[in-house]
Design an enzyme around this catalytic site. Structure first.
Site, PDB file in Angstrom:
ATOM      1  N   LYS A  52      -0.705 -28.792 -18.767  1.00 38.05           N
ATOM      2  CA  LYS A  52       0.579 -29.568 -18.998  1.00 38.05           C
ATOM      3  C   LYS A  52       1.670 -29.224 -17.794  1.00 38.05           C
ATOM      4  O   LYS A  52       2.360 -30.259 -17.513  1.00 38.05           O
ATOM      5  CB  LYS A  52       1.176 -28.960 -20.328  1.00 38.05           C
ATOM      6  N   GLN A  96       3.113 -24.037 -27.760  1.00 39.06           N
ATOM      7  CA  GLN A  96       1.815 -23.882 -27.683  1.00 39.06           C
ATOM      8  C   GLN A  96       1.209 -23.445 -29.060  1.00 39.06           C
ATOM      9  O   GLN A  96       1.389 -22.181 -29.430  1.00 39.06           O
ATOM     10  CB  GLN A  96       1.009 -23.365 -26.599  1.00 39.06           C
ATOM     11  N   ASP A 119       6.928 -32.815 -29.239  1.00 38.13           N
ATOM     12  CA  ASP A 119       5.831 -32.677 -29.924  1.00 38.13           C
ATOM     13  C   ASP A 119       6.036 -33.724 -31.137  1.00 38.13           C
ATOM     14  O   ASP A 119       5.111 -33.865 -31.748  1.00 38.13           O
ATOM     15  CB  ASP A 119       5.430 -31.201 -30.104  1.00 38.13           C
TER      16      ASP A 119
END
Ligand code: NDP
Length: 287
Positions: A52, A96, A119
């Protein structure tokens, strides 16, 4: 049948180039910024986080990484998130997953400001998705819609069947397809006669987490098949939820694994971060 292999790798690359161009052309005054929080030493998570950040660098984003020890307390993680909520350099915050077992993920994710929730996991953004209002949509489902659009696959009026009802894939992709006027059926582990339902799908999305579960007899000839699954076979091969070889012979279009839905997820994270930077500027001008 002349089957179209939907090349997620290539489409993701195009998207990243578009994002890079937007950064270079300074479509936002400030460089878009993403913060990634990793708690613990999970090897797969470390690779995801590294990728990422690499992608952030490649498109010219600003990024920060916070690696906390596995025994960090829930409140330590939440405090870090709260600091980042206030940090003007940061437009997107990514925690994460999975978090260590002693931390309740839901509580941490709900601490992320809905305005930086790239997200799309915060309940306010989930609510906006249900109500079809602008907000952050989780990256994998958003990437699937992008794959269909960029492959010129019509959604409106089609029978779409989604196998899987998770919060991060099944439910949001079903809603996105519904908002695009597909007739949507959601299936799960208690669904009866899955085969008959799947065979009615013009667009079949498999998000189950079971290797090669969708077999040829479950698919309508000519259908579009989107395979979200990522499964490792005992021999080390990476396969999807669809039995690719036989199914690909009868369908109209299909995503491979790897190289289909997977690459789109990070591309959409970048896209959401750019969007966040744009929204933040618009809101600041309004204030
Ligand atoms: P979950 O385990 O959260 O959900 C799986 C879903 O499949 C559940 O709704 C479950 O039903 C359903 N299911 C399980 N067994 C059956 C069955 N026999 N018949 C019908 N439905 C069944 O998984 P996720 O949604 O998180 O992920 C799904 C897959 O996608 C995984 O392989 C994951 O690795 C992959 N993935 C890939 C991403 C990418 O970037 N490409 C991103 C996210 C996930 P029930 O609710 O009844 O238990």
């Amino acid at each position: 049948m002349n089957t179209v292999k939907i090349d997620g790798k290539m489409i993701a690359q195009t998207l990243r180039e578009e994002i890079k161009e937007a950064v270079q052309k300074k479509t936002t005054k400030k460089t878009p910024g993403l913060a990634v929080i990793l708690v613990g030493e999970d090897p797969a998570s470390k690779i995801y986080v590294r990728n990422k950040r690499k992608m952030c660098d490649a498109v010219g984003f600003y990024s920060e990484q916070y690696t906390l020890p596995a025994d960090s307390s829930e409140s330590e993680v939440m405090h870090l998130v709260e600091d980042l909520n206030q940090n003007p350099k940061i437009d997107g915050i990514l925690v994460q997953l999975p978090l260590p077992k002693h931390i309740e993920s839901r509580r941490v994710l709900d601490t992320v400001s809905p305005e930086k929730d790239v997200d799309g996991f915060h309940y306010l953004n989930v609510g906006k998705l249900v109500a079809n209002r602008p907000g952050f949509v989780s990256c994998t489902p958003k990437g699937i819609i992008e794959l269909l659009d960029r492959s010129n696959i019509e959604i409106a009026g089609k029978n779409a069947v989604v196998v899987g009802r998770s919060d991060i894939v099944g439910k949001p992709i079903a809603l996105l397809l519904l908002h695009r006027n597909a007739t949507v059926t959601i299936c799960h582990s208690k669904t009866k006669d899955l085969e008959t339902i799947c065979r009615q799908a013009d667009i079949l999305v498999a998000a189950i987490g079971r290797a090669q579960f969708i077999t040829k007899n479950m698919v309508k000839p000519g259908a579009t098949v989107i395979d979200v699954g990522i499964n490792r076979l005992p021999d080390g091969r990476l396969v999807g939820d669809v039995d690719y070889e036989p199914v690909s012979k009868i369908v109209g279009a299909i995503t491979p694994v790897p190289g289909g839905v997977g690459p789109m997820t990070i591309a959409m994270l970048l896209s959401n971060t750019l969007q966040s930077a744009k929204w933040a500027e618009k809101n600041r001008t309004k204030k």
